[in-house]
Write an enzyme that holds these catalytic residues in place. Structure first.
Site, PDB file in Angstrom:
ATOM      1  N   ARG A  16       0.783  -1.067   0.312  1.00 52.14           N
ATOM      2  CA  ARG A  16      -0.201  -0.624   0.125  1.00 52.14           C
ATOM      3  C   ARG A  16       0.669   0.970  -0.040  1.00 52.14           C
ATOM      4  O   ARG A  16       1.904   1.458   0.092  1.00 52.14           O
ATOM      5  CB  ARG A  16      -1.024  -0.216   1.296  1.00 52.14           C
ATOM      6  CG  ARG A  16      -0.186  -0.478   2.911  1.00 52.14           C
ATOM      7  CD  ARG A  16      -1.606  -0.210   3.795  1.00 52.14           C
ATOM      8  NE  ARG A  16      -1.692  -1.724   4.051  1.00 52.14           N
ATOM      9  CZ  ARG A  16      -2.487  -2.045   4.528  1.00 52.14           C
ATOM     10  NH1 ARG A  16      -2.672  -1.472   5.743  1.00 52.14           N
ATOM     11  NH2 ARG A  16      -2.936  -3.442   4.850  1.00 52.14           N
ATOM     12  N   ASP A  68       8.318 -10.117   8.254  1.00 52.90           N
ATOM     13  CA  ASP A  68       8.595  -8.613   9.185  1.00 52.90           C
ATOM     14  C   ASP A  68       9.863  -7.913   8.949  1.00 52.90           C
ATOM     15  O   ASP A  68      11.634  -9.045   8.651  1.00 52.90           O
ATOM     16  CB  ASP A  68       8.643  -9.349  10.629  1.00 52.90           C
ATOM     17  CG  ASP A  68       8.753  -8.616  11.749  1.00 52.90           C
ATOM     18  OD1 ASP A  68       9.942  -6.882  10.901  1.00 52.90           O
ATOM     19  OD2 ASP A  68       8.675  -8.338  12.962  1.00 52.90           O
ATOM     20  N   ASN A  95      11.616   0.607   1.828  1.00 56.46           N
ATOM     21  CA  ASN A  95      10.045   1.672   2.501  1.00 56.46           C
ATOM     22  C   ASN A  95       9.400   0.946   3.589  1.00 56.46           C
ATOM     23  O   ASN A  95       8.603   2.479   3.606  1.00 56.46           O
ATOM     24  CB  ASN A  95       9.350   2.084   0.797  1.00 56.46           C
ATOM     25  CG  ASN A  95       8.091   2.213   0.686  1.00 56.46           C
ATOM     26  OD1 ASN A  95       7.899   3.152   1.354  1.00 56.46           O
ATOM     27  ND2 ASN A  95       6.916   1.329   0.767  1.00 56.46           N
ATOM     28  N   SER A 149      12.092  10.907   5.141  1.00 54.66           N
ATOM     29  CA  SER A 149      11.207  11.563   5.453  1.00 54.66           C
ATOM     30  C   SER A 149      11.979  13.448   5.578  1.00 54.66           C
ATOM     31  O   SER A 149      12.787  13.309   5.743  1.00 54.66           O
ATOM     32  CB  SER A 149      10.897  11.536   6.292  1.00 54.66           C
ATOM     33  OG  SER A 149       9.491  12.017   6.677  1.00 54.66           O
ATOM     34  N   TYR A 162      10.129   8.134  15.511  1.00 52.17           N
ATOM     35  CA  TYR A 162      10.334   8.229  14.459  1.00 52.17           C
ATOM     36  C   TYR A 162      11.024   9.003  13.397  1.00 52.17           C
ATOM     37  O   TYR A 162      11.861   8.726  12.470  1.00 52.17           O
ATOM     38  CB  TYR A 162       9.128   8.497  14.200  1.00 52.17           C
ATOM     39  CG  TYR A 162       8.483   8.637  12.288  1.00 52.17           C
ATOM     40  CD1 TYR A 162       8.522   7.431  11.861  1.00 52.17           C
ATOM     41  CD2 TYR A 162       8.281   9.943  11.351  1.00 52.17           C
ATOM     42  CE1 TYR A 162       8.236   7.835  10.299  1.00 52.17           C
ATOM     43  CE2 TYR A 162       8.309   9.244  10.451  1.00 52.17           C
ATOM     44  CZ  TYR A 162       7.562   8.976   9.611  1.00 52.17           C
ATOM     45  OH  TYR A 162       7.948   8.702   8.288  1.00 52.17           O
ATOM     46  N   LYS A 166      14.440   8.307  10.648  1.00 57.14           N
ATOM     47  CA  LYS A 166      14.287   8.446   8.597  1.00 57.14           C
ATOM     48  C   LYS A 166      15.728   9.604   8.907  1.00 57.14           C
ATOM     49  O   LYS A 166      15.927   9.091   7.433  1.00 57.14           O
ATOM     50  CB  LYS A 166      13.088   9.210   8.954  1.00 57.14           C
ATOM     51  CG  LYS A 166      11.769   9.022   8.952  1.00 57.14           C
ATOM     52  CD  LYS A 166      11.592   7.339   7.516  1.00 57.14           C
ATOM     53  CE  LYS A 166      10.625   6.879   7.963  1.00 57.14           C
ATOM     54  NZ  LYS A 166      10.955   5.727   6.506  1.00 57.14           N
ATOM     55  N   THR A 194       4.397  15.409   3.511  1.00 59.91           N
ATOM     56  CA  THR A 194       3.134  15.125   4.555  1.00 59.91           C
ATOM     57  C   THR A 194       2.068  14.625   2.869  1.00 59.91           C
ATOM     58  O   THR A 194       2.334  14.913   2.102  1.00 59.91           O
ATOM     59  CB  THR A 194       2.748  15.962   4.796  1.00 59.91           C
ATOM     60  OG1 THR A 194       2.745  16.527   5.838  1.00 59.91           O
ATOM     61  CG2 THR A 194       1.580  16.072   5.521  1.00 59.91           C
TER      62      THR A 194
END
Length: 259
Positions: A16, A68, A95, A149, A162, A166, A194
């Site tokens: 996804r 995983d 990713n 990110s 998080y 990144k 975003t």
């Protein structure tokens, strides 16, 4: 235009969001084979099989690998499956990632551990495993793209677990560019802003916050997964054959919009 004609592409977290969009874009630009990794629960299984049904054709073969990504055995499994099916891997898109938003002061250590394991450890494991395969493909080499990110560059109140992962992916790609260049392997990072995906669906369900993020973005809209897929395919292609160690910020002008 077939930017990645006949290439064998491996994408982690492909069921996804950004991973799925990348698979669709690579198929559009002539990839010969896709190695699609997904977590392996019933929902991601259904999603990745629907993607496979959508894309597979007489000119594009697809294999799927579950597991995983935070477990190093999964990366070994991915490479083994790819080599068994195709004999080589030309492109890796690292990713797979999670972002369970949480307050810093009360964050259970288990959330920190899991986020680090999936995002940073998982990226390290799969990049190392695929790079070892690419090393044997001299003079062909390969291209590795780590999905970092904008959070590698700026902070977030609910992202103290998080953002370090990144930033780590960005740093990993920079060092891998140095370590792997002698094998003809390029390593670059893409830094999404975003992007409306399942990862932040709950966070962006707050309409006030959603409108704020849209206003902050110079292009006045949130990003979509396919906004990231195009730059990823570019970095994988020969159009970027002299690009390594780079970080490509794809954020609609969010970072530069101070006012």
């Amino acid at each position: 235009m077939s930017l990645v004609a006949n290439q064998i592409v491996c994408i982690t977290g492909s069921s996804r969001g950004i991973g799925r969009a990348c698979a669709i874009e690579f198929a559009k630009h002539g990839a010969h084979g896709l190695i699609l990794h997904y977590y392996g629960d019933a929902e991601t299984e259904a999603d990745v099989q629907s993607l496979r049904g959508q894309l597979e054709s007489s000119t594009l073969r697809i294999i799927t690998v579950s597991g995983d990504i935070g477990d190093p055995a999964t990366s070994t499994k991915i490479v083994d499956a790819g080599i068994s099916a195709f004999g080589r891997i030309d492109v890796l898109v690292a990713n797979a990632g999670i972002c369970p938003f949480a307050e810093f002061l009360t964050m259970p250590h288990a959330i920190w551990e899991k986020t680090r394991q999936v995002n940073l450890d998982g990226s390290f494991y799969v990049v190392q495993a695929v790079a070892n395969q690419m090393k044997t493909q001299i003079p062909q080499g390969g291209s590795i793209i780590g999905i970092s990110s904008i959070s590698a560059l700026v902070g977030g109140e609910l992202q103290c677990h998080y953002t370090p992962t990144k930033a780590g992916i960005l740093s990993l790609m920079q060092s891998c560019a140095v370590a792997l260049g002698k094998y003809g392997i390029r390593a670059n990072a893409v830094l999404p802003g975003t992007i409306a995906t399942d990862l932040n669906k709950e966070d962006l369900s707050d309409l006030t916050k959603r409108e704020y993020m849209i206003k902050r973005t110079a292009l006045k809209r949130l990003g979509a997964p396919d906004d990231i897929a195009g730059p990823v395919v570019f970095l994988a292609s020969d159009l970027a054959k002299y690009v390594t160690g780079a970080s490509l910020l794809v954020d609609g002008g969010l970072f530069v919009n101070l006012q």
